[in-house]
Design an enzyme around this catalytic site. Structure first.
Site, PDB file in Angstrom:
ATOM      1  N   LYS A 240     -16.389 -10.310  21.034  1.00  0.00           N
ATOM      2  CA  LYS A 240     -16.301 -10.544  19.586  1.00  0.00           C
ATOM      3  C   LYS A 240     -17.347  -9.725  18.828  1.00  0.00           C
ATOM      4  CE  LYS A 240     -17.028 -13.936  15.946  1.00  0.00           C
ATOM      5  NZ  LYS A 240     -17.629 -15.199  15.537  1.00  0.00           N
TER       6      LYS A 240
ATOM      7  N   ASP B 152     -22.127 -13.427   3.520  1.00  0.00           N
ATOM      8  CA  ASP B 152     -21.086 -14.283   2.967  1.00  0.00           C
ATOM      9  C   ASP B 152     -19.740 -13.794   3.487  1.00  0.00           C
ATOM     10  OD1 ASP B 152     -21.071 -16.629   1.139  1.00  0.00           O
ATOM     11  OD2 ASP B 152     -19.364 -15.493   0.376  1.00  0.00           O
TER      12      ASP B 152
ATOM     13  N   LYS C  80     -24.091 -17.762  13.111  1.00  0.00           N
ATOM     14  CA  LYS C  80     -24.111 -16.459  12.425  1.00  0.00           C
ATOM     15  C   LYS C  80     -25.376 -15.705  12.808  1.00  0.00           C
ATOM     16  CE  LYS C  80     -21.884 -17.347   7.959  1.00  0.00           C
ATOM     17  NZ  LYS C  80     -22.088 -17.278   6.507  1.00  0.00           N
TER      18      LYS C  80
ATOM     19  N   ASN D  56     -26.612 -21.448   9.145  1.00  0.00           N
ATOM     20  CA  ASN D  56     -25.674 -21.360  10.265  1.00  0.00           C
ATOM     21  C   ASN D  56     -26.282 -20.613  11.466  1.00  0.00           C
ATOM     22  OD1 ASN D  56     -23.532 -20.541  11.963  1.00  0.00           O
ATOM     23  ND2 ASN D  56     -22.069 -20.627  10.277  1.00  0.00           N
TER      24      ASN D  56
ATOM     25  N   GLY E 109     -16.223 -22.357  13.768  1.00  0.00           N
ATOM     26  CA  GLY E 109     -15.535 -22.043  12.513  1.00  0.00           C
ATOM     27  C   GLY E 109     -14.080 -21.658  12.753  1.00  0.00           C
ATOM     28  N   TYR E 110     -13.681 -20.511  12.185  1.00  0.00           N
ATOM     29  CA  TYR E 110     -12.298 -20.041  12.308  1.00  0.00           C
ATOM     30  C   TYR E 110     -12.053 -19.264  13.606  1.00  0.00           C
ATOM     31  CZ  TYR E 110     -11.754 -21.324   7.345  1.00  0.00           C
ATOM     32  OH  TYR E 110     -11.688 -22.013   6.149  1.00  0.00           O
TER      33      TYR E 110
ATOM     34  N   HIS F 162     -15.853  -8.795  11.962  1.00  0.00           N
ATOM     35  CA  HIS F 162     -16.170  -8.466  10.557  1.00  0.00           C
ATOM     36  C   HIS F 162     -17.692  -8.376  10.391  1.00  0.00           C
ATOM     37  CE1 HIS F 162     -16.091 -12.768  11.148  1.00  0.00           C
ATOM     38  NE2 HIS F 162     -16.616 -13.030   9.972  1.00  0.00           N
ATOM     39  N   ARG F 163     -18.408  -9.252  11.087  1.00  0.00           N
ATOM     40  CA  ARG F 163     -19.887  -9.282  11.029  1.00  0.00           C
ATOM     41  C   ARG F 163     -20.453  -7.977  11.598  1.00  0.00           C
ATOM     42  NH1 ARG F 163     -19.952 -13.718  12.870  1.00  0.00           N
ATOM     43  NH2 ARG F 163     -20.148 -14.590  10.786  1.00  0.00           N
TER      44      ARG F 163
HETATM   45  P1  IMP Z   1     -19.608 -18.599   4.614  1.00  0.00           P
HETATM   46  O1  IMP Z   1     -19.255 -19.171   3.273  1.00  0.00           O
HETATM   47  O2  IMP Z   1     -20.134 -17.214   4.538  1.00  0.00           O
HETATM   48  O3  IMP Z   1     -20.510 -19.484   5.431  1.00  0.00           O
HETATM   49  O4  IMP Z   1     -18.281 -18.450   5.479  1.00  0.00           O
HETATM   50  C1  IMP Z   1     -17.040 -18.956   5.111  1.00  0.00           C
HETATM   51  C2  IMP Z   1     -16.413 -19.713   6.254  1.00  0.00           C
HETATM   52  O5  IMP Z   1     -16.033 -18.798   7.270  1.00  0.00           O
HETATM   53  C3  IMP Z   1     -17.312 -20.762   6.899  1.00  0.00           C
HETATM   54  O6  IMP Z   1     -16.549 -21.914   7.170  1.00  0.00           O
HETATM   55  C4  IMP Z   1     -17.758 -20.080   8.182  1.00  0.00           C
HETATM   56  O7  IMP Z   1     -18.014 -21.009   9.223  1.00  0.00           O
HETATM   57  C5  IMP Z   1     -16.540 -19.233   8.503  1.00  0.00           C
HETATM   58  N1  IMP Z   1     -16.902 -18.062   9.293  1.00  0.00           N
HETATM   59  C6  IMP Z   1     -17.656 -17.019   8.899  1.00  0.00           C
HETATM   60  N2  IMP Z   1     -17.791 -16.124   9.899  1.00  0.00           N
HETATM   61  C7  IMP Z   1     -17.115 -16.640  10.943  1.00  0.00           C
HETATM   62  C8  IMP Z   1     -16.904 -16.187  12.283  1.00  0.00           C
HETATM   63  O8  IMP Z   1     -17.383 -15.137  12.739  1.00  0.00           O
HETATM   64  N3  IMP Z   1     -16.140 -16.987  13.044  1.00  0.00           N
HETATM   65  C9  IMP Z   1     -15.602 -18.146  12.605  1.00  0.00           C
HETATM   66  N4  IMP Z   1     -15.761 -18.615  11.388  1.00  0.00           N
HETATM   67  C10 IMP Z   1     -16.534 -17.861  10.555  1.00  0.00           C
END
Ligand code: IMP
Length: 185
Positions: free
Chosen positions: A163, A69, A16, A13, A143-144, A168-169
């Site tokens: 952001k 994750d 990320k 990704n 994503g979300y 969370h990141r």
């Molecule tokens: P992953 O399994 O760690 O890749 O993340 C789980 C889901 O959350 C995936 O669909 C990611 O695209 C989404 N996701 C993780 N971090 C973010 C963010 O900062 N913004 C939007 N979506 C996120």
């Protein structure tokens, strides 16, 4: 000469990585991108998934590496989609999530950063940001981002300019950076 990085970020990704790179630069850690598909086990525990991903990443690149994750945990859905957030995003998407929700829209976005090096023992850093799910899908982000409103903000991640200062990141990477920089002294 190829550039040598303190640390690699293994992920498929790009979003990320781009966010993580900016965040860690604040802590003087240069982050390289190791773009790859990692083995992602199915499990109820984000920590177990993250540990396995970190071991797999180190196995592939043989350099100090971090992986991330994430999971979106929605209170009124008993924490769903949680560890299944990626699959749910790819199937029902933001639209599908909005259809499942009523008045209680509280949620947490959790991020686990897992570091692995030649010790082959992943070290995990977890943080979460409490927030709410918006009523409509907003423009922008990935994503979300278009549906998650962090903390006391009234805008989704997609609409916020800062952001990277409150996500969370950011919180998990900050914990990692403080630990990593102390390890070096
Ligand atoms: P992953 O399994 O760690 O890749 O993340 C789980 C889901 O959350 C995936 O669909 C990611 O695209 C989404 N996701 C993780 N971090 C973010 C963010 O900062 N913004 C939007 N979506 C996120």
């Amino acid at each position: 000469m190829p550039k040598s990085y303190d640390m690699l970020f293994a992920s498929s990704n790009t979003h990320k990585y781009e966010e993580a790179e900016k965040i860690l630069a604040e802590f003087d850690i240069e982050l390289g991108f190791f773009q790859t598909e990692l083995i992602e086990i199915q499990d109820d525990s984000l920590s177990k998934i993250a540990s396995q991903k970190a071991l797999n990443a180190y196995e592939k690149c043989k350099k100090p590496v971090i992986i991330e994750d994430d999971g979106l945990f929605i209170n009124s859905l008993s924490g769903f989609p949680g560890p299944y957030s990626s699959y749910i995003f790819d199937t029902i998407g933001n639209n599908g999530i909005l259809k499942l929700l009523g008045d209680n829209r509280d949620a947490q976005f959790v991020a686990i950063i897992a570091f692995c090096d030649s010790s082959n023992e992943p070290t995990l850093f977890e943080s979460s940001v409490a927030g709410t799910i918006s009523k409509n899908i907003q423009d922008g982000g990935w994503g979300y981002d278009p549906i998650f409103i962090p903390g006391k903000q009234n805008k989704t991640y997609a609409e916020l300019d800062n952001k990277n200062k409150l996500s969370h990141r950011y919180e998990s990477l900050k914990k990692f950076a403080i630990w990593f920089n102390n390890k070096l002294v």
